[in-house]
Scaffold this motif. Sequence first.
Motif, short mmCIF file in Angstrom:
data_model
loop_
_atom_site.label_atom_id
_atom_site.label_comp_id
_atom_site.label_asym_id
_atom_site.label_seq_id
_atom_site.Cartn_x
_atom_site.Cartn_y
_atom_site.Cartn_z
N ARG A 1 0.92 -0.26 -0.10
CA ARG A 1 0.94 0.99 0.67
C ARG A 1 0.15 0.85 1.97
NH1 ARG A 1 -0.27 5.26 -4.24
NH2 ARG A 1 1.90 5.82 -4.70
N ALA A 2 -0.99 0.17 1.91
CA ALA A 2 -1.80 -0.02 3.12
C ALA A 2 -1.04 -0.86 4.15
CB ALA A 2 -3.12 -0.69 2.75
N CYS A 3 -0.33 -1.88 3.69
CA CYS A 3 0.47 -2.69 4.61
C CYS A 3 1.59 -1.86 5.23
CB CYS A 3 1.06 -3.90 3.87
SG CYS A 3 -0.17 -5.15 3.37
N ALA A 4 2.23 -1.02 4.43
CA ALA A 4 3.31 -0.18 4.94
C ALA A 4 2.79 0.81 5.97
CB ALA A 4 3.98 0.56 3.77
N THR A 5 1.62 1.37 5.72
CA THR A 5 1.02 2.31 6.67
C THR A 5 0.75 1.62 8.00
OG1 THR A 5 0.01 3.64 4.92
CG2 THR A 5 -0.97 3.79 7.12
#
Length: 347
Positions: free
Chosen positions: A117-121
């Motif tokens: 999720r952090a990478c996607a953000t």
Amino acid sequence: MSITPSPPPPPSSLVPTPCPDLRALAPALGDAELAVTADALALGQWARVRTLLTGTGTDWDLRGHRLTVLATSPGSAAWAADWLLAEPDSGDAATLLALATVRLALRGASSTTAAARACATAAGMLPDDPTPWLGALILARRCGTPDGQEHAFRQIRARHRDHHHAHHLMTAALAERQPDGGDGPRHPAHDFAARAAERAPADSPLALLPVVAHAERYRALAAAGLAPPDPADSGHWSTRHAHQVLQAAFDWWLEWEGEDHPRRTIDLNFLAHAMFHEGRMAEAAALFQRIGPHPTRAPWSYAGRDAEGAFRAARATALRRAGTPPPADPGALMTPTPMTPTPMTKV
């Protein structure tokens, strides 16, 4: 923006998922400005990181190298989160948080879902930057599927065709496939590396990727019990294919003028390792001299070997057989430019 082709729904609770076979991310490798900034980040001085990344600009290989190193700094995830609270629109802060969260997930200190999720953000905030996708590839390399690895790699190449770190990660991942499928030039790892080297610009260090593939394939074979733990006993570097790959790589290196590449030392370590195990001591000695005080954990640690001991022994042997005087203080050879004032702790 999704980090996986078809992500499953996130679980209701993010339970930390340990990931096996963790290898440390790359150290500063002689980047003095990066080393100083990493020390500052460990003290919570994230403004120094902002300044460093602003100066780095869109040199994607350098940016990826610096952010993966900064993500290993003590407390990097917490400091990046503080930075993002202070500057919610900062893509740099989001990317550092993403890579730091990936690092935590690989240690089992966070969940892989949180890391993805952090990478996607971060990818959504910086759509042209391959670095958030580099974080996704690092995560998929250890905890994901082949489809997830290839998806992240394609996203990186769409933004930076010759991304150095991404090509190394994919080569390592492909080397682990078909563990009992032999080691011919048609193995996926060798084929991938050869094609990448052929299509890269003439001055790109991806010319050395076939050497990396050879070492990564040895690592995979040794892990599967199909090659001896001592590379000197394997014959892996004495085949016709190996000789052709190493000769082409060494000839290219002699002409290379890209000594400012941020990850050049990693390539030199792989090439020195290969030349040494092929028995070409004069060439290995020249490479060891160029490496100087910046050895890398990979490939010297492969097959469970002590990286420091293997590097020391190989360097001493190569210099002796090449007739080159050893350095006055051999112990200094294993002291890389530190990220923190501690001994060396691996590509």
